[in-house]
Design an enzyme around this catalytic site. Sequence first.
Site, PDB file in Angstrom:
ATOM      1  CG  ASP A 102      -9.158  36.416 -32.905  1.00 52.88           C
ATOM      2  OD1 ASP A 102     -10.051  35.584 -32.432  1.00 52.88           O
ATOM      3  OD2 ASP A 102      -8.968  36.732 -33.909  1.00 52.88           O
TER       4      ASP A 102
HETATM    5  N1  URA Z   1     -12.496  38.363 -36.766  1.00 57.50           N
HETATM    6  C1  URA Z   1     -11.381  37.990 -36.571  1.00 57.50           C
HETATM    7  O1  URA Z   1     -10.604  37.388 -37.199  1.00 57.50           O
HETATM    8  N2  URA Z   1     -10.983  38.420 -35.211  1.00 57.50           N
HETATM    9  C2  URA Z   1     -11.508  38.929 -34.301  1.00 57.50           C
HETATM   10  O2  URA Z   1     -11.158  39.281 -33.009  1.00 57.50           O
HETATM   11  C3  URA Z   1     -13.066  39.406 -34.670  1.00 57.50           C
HETATM   12  C4  URA Z   1     -13.312  39.154 -35.658  1.00 57.50           C
END
Ligand code: URA
Length: 235
Positions: A102
């Site tokens: 993310d």
């Molecule tokens: N899970 C998440 O919620 N965010 C990420 O960036 C990676 C795995």
Amino acid sequence: MRLDKYISESTPYSRKDIKRLVKYGYVEVNGILAERPETQVTENDTVRIDGEEINYVKYVYLVLNKPAGYVSATEDKRYPVVTELAPERYSHYNLFPVGRLDVDTEGLLILTNDGAFDHMVTSPKKNVYKRYFARLDRPAEPEDARAFEAGMVFKEFTAKPARLEICENPCEAYVEIAEGKYHQVKRMFERVGKTVVFLRRVAIGGLTLPEGLEVGKTAEFSENDLKMLIFSNRY
Ligand code: URA
């Protein structure tokens, strides 16, 4: 393969540049002046441009310590993208991120131009566990670990059993998941009533961030070294 393909895959020169370089006598193959960009060469031939030998490299593998604020994509309208963090000398490789973090997640992300490698690491069938460090808005509890272990059911997938290790400070935990679905770690914690306030990926299989690799920097690996580390499942 054609000489112009060999050169364009290994250097920032465009096909047009290469045509000119050949035409004006800057390119040698095994010590002999190349006459045409279409000349056939192999990886074992020695190609020089203006006397400088070039190494044929088709695929590259960079380990990035991703900062928050970058999107795991090759282009985006709102945010800078992770591929911008690769040094300029890789600009002609069409790198893309292996899986996604993310925009607010930090940590280990691989950049490559090798689609088969990407599939090998991201396909849930390959069972490559990804390990994250999470900071939570409230303490994790032992029953959370049991819920993670049971395999959570979501609308679009069922997560394989995930491991949750609660740290001495119970607002911190390590979690290992086999998939990499959208917001997966955050959604798993939401399911047990906690909000992730900070997330960093610390390992992919047995691969961890190289010691001393600063946030925003990359380190190049060979395909074999990277595979060996990822599939060794040790850190
Ligand atoms: N899970 C998440 O919620 N965010 C990420 O960036 C990676 C795995």
